[in-house]
Design a protein around this motif. Sequence first.
Motif, PDB file in Angstrom:
ATOM      1  N   HIS A  21       0.651   4.797   1.339  1.00 17.10           N
ATOM      2  CA  HIS A  21      -0.139   5.559   2.302  1.00 17.10           C
ATOM      3  C   HIS A  21       0.057   7.050   2.035  1.00 17.10           C
ATOM      4  O   HIS A  21       1.184   7.531   1.883  1.00 17.10           O
ATOM      5  CB  HIS A  21       0.273   5.200   3.732  1.00 17.10           C
ATOM      6  CG  HIS A  21      -0.041   3.783   4.093  1.00 17.10           C
ATOM      7  ND1 HIS A  21      -1.261   3.395   4.616  1.00 17.10           N
ATOM      8  CD2 HIS A  21       0.693   2.645   3.978  1.00 17.10           C
ATOM      9  CE1 HIS A  21      -1.267   2.089   4.825  1.00 17.10           C
ATOM     10  NE2 HIS A  21      -0.094   1.603   4.436  1.00 17.10           N
ATOM     11  N   PHE A  27       0.833  -1.196   0.000  1.00 22.06           N
ATOM     12  CA  PHE A  27       0.000   0.000   0.000  1.00 22.06           C
ATOM     13  C   PHE A  27       0.868   1.246   0.000  1.00 22.06           C
ATOM     14  O   PHE A  27       1.885   1.316   0.708  1.00 22.06           O
ATOM     15  CB  PHE A  27      -0.917   0.024   1.221  1.00 22.06           C
ATOM     16  CG  PHE A  27      -2.139  -0.828   1.089  1.00 22.06           C
ATOM     17  CD1 PHE A  27      -3.281  -0.324   0.492  1.00 22.06           C
ATOM     18  CD2 PHE A  27      -2.141  -2.129   1.559  1.00 22.06           C
ATOM     19  CE1 PHE A  27      -4.419  -1.108   0.358  1.00 22.06           C
ATOM     20  CE2 PHE A  27      -3.278  -2.930   1.431  1.00 22.06           C
ATOM     21  CZ  PHE A  27      -4.418  -2.412   0.833  1.00 22.06           C
ATOM     22  N   TYR A  66      -6.475  -8.997   1.596  1.00 24.53           N
ATOM     23  CA  TYR A  66      -6.736  -7.568   1.794  1.00 24.53           C
ATOM     24  C   TYR A  66      -7.971  -7.298   2.647  1.00 24.53           C
ATOM     25  O   TYR A  66      -8.150  -6.179   3.118  1.00 24.53           O
ATOM     26  CB  TYR A  66      -6.839  -6.874   0.432  1.00 24.53           C
ATOM     27  CG  TYR A  66      -5.579  -7.050  -0.375  1.00 24.53           C
ATOM     28  CD1 TYR A  66      -4.384  -6.476   0.046  1.00 24.53           C
ATOM     29  CD2 TYR A  66      -5.561  -7.832  -1.523  1.00 24.53           C
ATOM     30  CE1 TYR A  66      -3.209  -6.661  -0.661  1.00 24.53           C
ATOM     31  CE2 TYR A  66      -4.387  -8.023  -2.249  1.00 24.53           C
ATOM     32  CZ  TYR A  66      -3.221  -7.437  -1.804  1.00 24.53           C
ATOM     33  OH  TYR A  66      -2.060  -7.631  -2.502  1.00 24.53           O
ATOM     34  N   VAL A 116      -7.441  -1.840  -4.735  1.00 24.73           N
ATOM     35  CA  VAL A 116      -7.831  -1.760  -3.328  1.00 24.73           C
ATOM     36  C   VAL A 116      -7.457  -0.383  -2.802  1.00 24.73           C
ATOM     37  O   VAL A 116      -6.306   0.060  -2.943  1.00 24.73           O
ATOM     38  CB  VAL A 116      -7.144  -2.845  -2.475  1.00 24.73           C
ATOM     39  CG1 VAL A 116      -7.667  -2.806  -1.037  1.00 24.73           C
ATOM     40  CG2 VAL A 116      -7.366  -4.233  -3.076  1.00 24.73           C
ATOM     41  N   CYS A 117      -8.437   0.282  -2.191  1.00 28.01           N
ATOM     42  CA  CYS A 117      -8.203   1.614  -1.626  1.00 28.01           C
ATOM     43  C   CYS A 117      -8.796   1.705  -0.222  1.00 28.01           C
ATOM     44  O   CYS A 117      -9.824   1.095   0.063  1.00 28.01           O
ATOM     45  CB  CYS A 117      -8.872   2.706  -2.476  1.00 28.01           C
ATOM     46  SG  CYS A 117      -8.081   3.020  -4.044  1.00 28.01           S
ATOM     47  N   ASP A 118      -8.143   2.483   0.633  1.00 29.05           N
ATOM     48  CA  ASP A 118      -8.688   2.847   1.932  1.00 29.05           C
ATOM     49  C   ASP A 118      -9.183   4.274   1.867  1.00 29.05           C
ATOM     50  O   ASP A 118      -8.424   5.189   1.477  1.00 29.05           O
ATOM     51  CB  ASP A 118      -7.619   2.730   3.024  1.00 29.05           C
ATOM     52  CG  ASP A 118      -7.258   1.294   3.339  1.00 29.05           C
ATOM     53  OD1 ASP A 118      -8.001   0.388   2.936  1.00 29.05           O
ATOM     54  OD2 ASP A 118      -6.226   1.076   4.011  1.00 29.05           O
ATOM     55  N   ARG A 127     -12.282   0.140   3.518  1.00 30.35           N
ATOM     56  CA  ARG A 127     -11.414  -0.548   2.552  1.00 30.35           C
ATOM     57  C   ARG A 127     -12.289  -1.156   1.463  1.00 30.35           C
ATOM     58  O   ARG A 127     -13.166  -1.968   1.743  1.00 30.35           O
ATOM     59  CB  ARG A 127     -10.573  -1.635   3.209  1.00 30.35           C
ATOM     60  CG  ARG A 127      -9.791  -2.464   2.190  1.00 30.35           C
ATOM     61  CD  ARG A 127      -8.622  -3.186   2.784  1.00 30.35           C
ATOM     62  NE  ARG A 127      -7.567  -2.268   3.202  1.00 30.35           N
ATOM     63  CZ  ARG A 127      -6.396  -2.648   3.706  1.00 30.35           C
ATOM     64  NH1 ARG A 127      -6.136  -3.941   3.873  1.00 30.35           N
ATOM     65  NH2 ARG A 127      -5.489  -1.761   4.048  1.00 30.35           N
ATOM     66  N   PRO A 179     -11.298  -6.642   2.331  1.00 28.16           N
ATOM     67  CA  PRO A 179     -12.046  -5.403   2.111  1.00 28.16           C
ATOM     68  C   PRO A 179     -13.345  -5.377   2.918  1.00 28.16           C
ATOM     69  O   PRO A 179     -13.943  -6.415   3.187  1.00 28.16           O
ATOM     70  CB  PRO A 179     -12.336  -5.432   0.610  1.00 28.16           C
ATOM     71  CG  PRO A 179     -12.368  -6.896   0.275  1.00 28.16           C
ATOM     72  CD  PRO A 179     -11.320  -7.524   1.144  1.00 28.16           C
ATOM     73  N   HIS A 180     -13.763  -4.177   3.288  1.00 32.09           N
ATOM     74  CA  HIS A 180     -15.068  -4.016   3.925  1.00 32.09           C
ATOM     75  C   HIS A 180     -16.175  -4.039   2.884  1.00 32.09           C
ATOM     76  O   HIS A 180     -17.299  -4.440   3.179  1.00 32.09           O
ATOM     77  CB  HIS A 180     -15.112  -2.696   4.696  1.00 32.09           C
ATOM     78  CG  HIS A 180     -13.984  -2.541   5.666  1.00 32.09           C
ATOM     79  ND1 HIS A 180     -13.212  -1.400   5.740  1.00 32.09           N
ATOM     80  CD2 HIS A 180     -13.470  -3.404   6.582  1.00 32.09           C
ATOM     81  CE1 HIS A 180     -12.289  -1.548   6.680  1.00 32.09           C
ATOM     82  NE2 HIS A 180     -12.413  -2.750   7.191  1.00 32.09           N
ATOM     83  N   PRO A 221     -12.079   3.624   8.772  1.00 30.37           N
ATOM     84  CA  PRO A 221     -11.694   3.541   7.358  1.00 30.37           C
ATOM     85  C   PRO A 221     -12.639   2.641   6.567  1.00 30.37           C
ATOM     86  O   PRO A 221     -13.292   1.752   7.112  1.00 30.37           O
ATOM     87  CB  PRO A 221     -10.292   2.941   7.421  1.00 30.37           C
ATOM     88  CG  PRO A 221     -10.280   2.152   8.693  1.00 30.37           C
ATOM     89  CD  PRO A 221     -11.139   2.917   9.651  1.00 30.37           C
TER      90      PRO A 221
END
Length: 390
Positions: free
Chosen positions: A85, A83, A140, A382-384, A98, A142-143, A96
């Motif tokens: 940041h 990642f 990863y 993938v992004c936060d 994700r 993700p949410h 966050p």
Amino acid sequence: MDTIVCPMGGGATRLYSALTQTRSSSPLPLPLPLSQQPDNTNLDPASCQQQKGSPACPPDPAELLRQCEEALGDRPHRLHRKFTHLNHGDSAPSSPIRLMQWNILAQALGEGLDSFVQCPPEALSWSRRKYLILEEILTYRPHILCLQEVDHYYDTLQPVLAGLGYSSNFCPKPWSPCLDVEGNNGPDGCALFFDQSRYEFLDSVSIRLSAIRIPTNQVAVVTMLRCRSTGRCVCVAVTHLKARSGWEWLRSAQGSDLLRHVQNVVQKQAADPAGVPSSDIPLLICGDFNAIPTEEVYRRFAASPLGLDSAYKKLSHNGLTEPAYTTWKIRPTGECCSTLDYIWYSQHTLRVDAVLDMPTEEQIGPNRLPSFSYPSDHLSLVCDFSFKET
């Protein structure tokens, strides 16, 4: 459901059984509609420990990832990505988001129609690819997970991810090319998953995209969620636009139709007596747009009055340039290396905190994608994100 036999490491059958939590003698039930799914959020740690592995208390993702890697045996190392940041000069976000965007490659297309001439047939088998797909997701965690070319939703992805605490919605294409492949597993389509422990479901629509009011074969899912920790709403959409050169005008029309549907869902939520102004509801629009950044549909999203920006531009030095590629494959017609996949976000209400780097050409290898190391011809994005203060 029949017992699954996999030629790889001995953990494969055990892993799948543990994830789906079904007996080999009973058929896998179809999922309930989102509106009928139970709310599994009032959980205390002691209760979870006693019921570990139940749908309300999903198994440990780290242990499942370890079992997934065991099931894959002695395959080449997976693509290790880091990642980037973004330093905003303040503390880490309290809640966050994700999000993962990924065209996972429909199984029927990978084996039957896409002709990846440099990819060994064994690397395209579902017995291998399903564990690589799960490995990527589990790595990863993700949410929110937005997928395209899903043709193993009911028998694999929905039950496995439900076991991890995800709720979901799936919209198949009306005339999926998968159905033309012998031994197919049904139509492919778009699927949107979200972590029920973090988000409350509010609304969702499955859309058959239109162009100049004419229905097309492309689809989208638009879902409204509420963050349980902050109470903030977020509208998430996933789509897969028309492929191939010569259809640029159609992709542009489909993009406009999707933006219209997203606005309708947001306005519906804002009209609720307990709702908030539509301008305060952030948007996350993901997909395989099948469009390079110079295409009209990209420009349409970038210039939208909704205030959208592309998150993956954050990887560039100037913050203005997309990655060099999100897909890289070799077909009989030649090598294709291009940027087609995007995560669009509301830049006035959301902040990008981290972005997953793209693997290098050396990591991908001379035979490109898919491969024994990676299950799709498209790379996951993938992004936060975090909510900006209103």
